[in-house]
Design a protein around this motif. Structure first.
Motif, PDB file in Angstrom:
ATOM      1  N   MET A 246       1.278  -0.933  -0.231  1.00 58.03           N
ATOM      2  CA  MET A 246       0.427   0.029   0.077  1.00 58.03           C
ATOM      3  C   MET A 246       0.775   1.363  -0.165  1.00 58.03           C
ATOM      4  SD  MET A 246      -3.314  -1.109   2.233  1.00 58.03           S
ATOM      5  CE  MET A 246      -4.019  -2.109   2.567  1.00 58.03           C
ATOM      6  N   THR A 247       0.643   1.921  -0.640  1.00 63.14           N
ATOM      7  CA  THR A 247       1.005   3.520  -0.784  1.00 63.14           C
ATOM      8  C   THR A 247       0.759   4.252   0.782  1.00 63.14           C
ATOM      9  OG1 THR A 247      -0.971   4.401  -1.059  1.00 63.14           O
ATOM     10  CG2 THR A 247       0.977   3.846  -3.142  1.00 63.14           C
ATOM     11  N   GLN A 250      -3.110   5.155   0.585  1.00 62.50           N
ATOM     12  CA  GLN A 250      -4.041   3.879   0.959  1.00 62.50           C
ATOM     13  C   GLN A 250      -3.598   3.315   2.516  1.00 62.50           C
ATOM     14  OE1 GLN A 250      -2.110   1.654  -2.294  1.00 62.50           O
ATOM     15  NE2 GLN A 250      -3.859   2.124  -3.140  1.00 62.50           N
ATOM     16  N   ARG A 253      -5.976   5.363   4.937  1.00 63.26           N
ATOM     17  CA  ARG A 253      -7.138   5.138   4.037  1.00 63.26           C
ATOM     18  C   ARG A 253      -8.046   4.030   4.627  1.00 63.26           C
ATOM     19  NH1 ARG A 253     -10.184   4.168   0.209  1.00 63.26           N
ATOM     20  NH2 ARG A 253      -8.346   3.650  -1.204  1.00 63.26           N
ATOM     21  N   ARG A 254      -7.445   3.061   4.612  1.00 67.02           N
ATOM     22  CA  ARG A 254      -8.114   1.749   4.815  1.00 67.02           C
ATOM     23  C   ARG A 254      -7.929   1.537   6.005  1.00 67.02           C
ATOM     24  NH1 ARG A 254     -11.744   0.075   2.170  1.00 67.02           N
ATOM     25  NH2 ARG A 254     -11.431  -1.790   3.316  1.00 67.02           N
TER      26      ARG A 254
END
Lengths: 338, 254
Positions: A246-247, A250, A253-254
């Motif tokens: 993931m960046t 990401q 957010r997640r």
């Protein structure tokens, strides 16, 4: 014959002189009575004064209203002050029987009958009278609250993310915003936006000024709460998210931000309850909301019930929030339950 | 056949302390390497450097024969663009000592997260992959549960499934059983062993010598950031071990 004429003349005299002399004689008498009553009242003998006032006779159909009216009004006021409401009513009714249109008497009678109502009837009547106005003011209060709740979490998130950024200028700028808006009174910020900005050519109407002030102030507070929430999440969560490819955004957010909800919800609820009450401050920049409405009604009526009703409405709002946040907390943190 | 992963002369310091000191290592596809050594010897740091959770000071990392992860700017190593780093990480699965499952997602959600968010896979496809990986680690029945309701061993098996769902070419295990109660160690080892038998390339950092001996093609011994010795497990755990330092470490462990 002559004797009978003389008797008749005497009779006529006796009958006529008083009739002729009565107006001036009666007025003088009434004046004396009023003065005497006033003297007695000064000594503190209120009952005695009332008795004297009531001796002032009613004038005839052509007579003068003034002395009679003032004697009865004085007597009624004294009875009212002594707490004998029925007696006060009787006195006033005596006046109204002769002069039904005496406006002072009509008003006084209304306030006496009002005072004779049971406490709860008066409360009920005040409530019915004031609550619609207060609710109308509440619409603005709720509008301010909902707008700020909509905007400040987003503003807070942006400032919080900026604050923890590795990019120094951004993190410094966000630190500055928080420092500024947390470090000065909200009242001062509102004044500055509404009265101060016109000096540099930005003139705002009260509603936008209030929304900007509340939005910025609450964004700054929520930024610190959100930042503390992000920092409370174990570093391993970010590492695990990044390790799977993931960046940073990401992962935020997640993985990270959804986990902050259960941590930040209680302090955020606290802020929002404070917000409901802080909206009262915008009444100082020419906005009519719940507090301002209550203030206006109170100044017009000197009826303390208005203030009590305003308190009840604020309490109702904060109570709804309290329960809403308890409900949210139970749901958002449910995954931690075994 | 070239190496899947090759480390050349890796150096990493924290402040003045040199955590990894000129370490070189090559890993053929399908090879299982176990790194052992005392605490603070740099095993975990080396492992984390492989998927860029730690940035190295100098050295070269080759994946699939290509230099990856760093550019040289003014004589210093600088980590590549996030886009490239993320791309590399999708091919390297990592399992942590403390699991680091996402507590706000179900078991299935954890296993689906990589395929959906990182690879952009459609939901039903990601679900299929995730469920098959959960099946593999024996956790499919727990798909709807949240991590908080699982035992340590179950959590670690879900973490393995989560990494496998990305279909990595290399798996890194960072002390995968150190945080587990002794009776739960077995189930996690069995899962890793099964994976090894299927031919997965893996590097395992562990203190469990029995497991190292059973699973490793090669054992690497590190101390004070240096790679002191490497060899087949039998050379390490046999009766006549060459290096007295390794011997004394193994004696201390058993």
């Amino acid at each position: 014959m002559a004797r009978s004429a003389a008797l008749t003349a005497l009779l006529v005299f006796c009958l006529c002189v008083p009739a002729w002399a009565a107006p001036s004689g009666g007025q003088a008498e009434a004046d004396a009575l009023l003065r005497r009553a006033a003297d007695i009242m000064v000594t503190g003998d209120l009952k005695g004064a009332v008795a004297v006032y009531l001796q002032v006779p009613a004038p005839g159909p052509e007579g003068d209203e003034g002395q009679f009216a003032s004697s009865r009004m004085q007597a009624a006021r004294l009875e009212f002050a002594a707490g004998d409401y029925p007696a006060a009513l009787n006195v006033v009714d005596e006046l109204l029987a002769v002069y039904p249109d005496n406006i002072e008497a009509v008003r006084f009678r209304a306030s006496v009958t009002d005072a004779m109502l049971p406490q709860w009837r008066r409360l009920l009547r005040d409530t019915v009278k004031f609550v619609p106005h207060l609710l109308k003011g509440s619409v603005m209060t709720l509008m301010l609250v909902f707008f700020t709740i909509l905007v400040s979490p987003l503003g807070g998130l942006v400032i919080a993310l900026g604050r923890i950024s590795n990019f120094r200028p951004l993190s410094r700028a966000c630190w500055f915003v928080i420092w500024l808006f947390r470090g000065t009174p909200l009242l001062l910020q509102l004044f500055f936006i509404y009265y101060g900005l016109p000096a540099i050519g930005i003139t705002l109407r009260p509603v936008p000024a209030a929304l900007i002030g509340l939005g910025l102030n609450y964004s700054a507070y929520l930024a610190e709460i959100i930042r503390s929430g992000i920092l409370s999440i174990d570093r391993g969560q970010m590492e695990a998210a990044e390790a799977m490819g993931m960046t940073y955004w990401q992962a935020m957010r997640r993985v990270i931000i959804p986990q902050t909800y259960r941590v930040i919800l209680p302090p955020v609820g606290n802020e929002f309850i404070a917000l409901i009450k802080d909206t009262a401050l915008v009444s100082t920049i020419a906005m009519v909301e719940l507090m301002r409405t209550a203030d206006q009604l109170f100044n017009a009526s000197f009826n303390v019930t208005v203030l009590g009703l305003a308190a009840v409405i604020y309490l109702a709002f904060t109570t709804v929030f309290t329960f809403a946040f308890e409900w949210l907390e139970a749901r958002v943190g449910a995954y931690e339950q075994r | 056949m070239h190496a899947l992963l090759e480390l050349r002369d890796i150096v990493k310091s924290f402040g003045g302390h040199r955590a990894v000191d000129h370490v070189s290592l090559a890993l053929a596809p399908g090879e299982k390497t176990v790194i052992i050594g005392p605490s603070g010897s740099g095993k975990s740091t080396l492992l984390r450097a492989i998927n860029f959770l730690e940035t190295i000071d100098s050295g070269t990392i080759l994946f699939d024969g290509r230099e990856v992860g760093y550019r040289t700017v003014k004589g210093k190593l600088v980590l590549d663009k996030p886009k490239h780093i993320c791309k590399l990480r999708t091919q390297i699965g990592m399992v942590f000592q403390h699991f680091h499952l996402f507590p706000h997602m179900t078991v299935l959600g954890n296993a689906m997260e990589g395929p959906v968010t990182v690879l952009g896979a459609p939901m039903d496809e990601a679900r299929k992959v995730a469920l098959s990986m959960l099946e593999k680690v024996g956790m499919a029945d727990f798909a709807a549960r949240y991590p908080a309701s699982l035992s340590g061993g179950q959590k670690q098996r879900v973490a393995i499934a989560r990494a496998l769902a990305m279909q990595p070419r290399l798996m890194l295990f960072d002390e995968p059983t150190s945080a587990l109660d002794p009776e739960l160690v077995g189930e996690v080892f069995a899962t890793i062993k099964q994976l090894a038998d299927e031919g997965m390339t893996m590097i395992i950092v562990t203190h469990n010598m029995g497991f190292a001996r059973e699973i490793a093609d090669r054992v690497v011994f590190m101390e004070n950031g240096s790679l002191l010795a490497q060899g087949a497990p039998d050379e390490f755990f046999g009766e006549h071990c060459r290096d007295p330092r390794i011997q004394s470490f193994i004696d201390r462990i058993f």
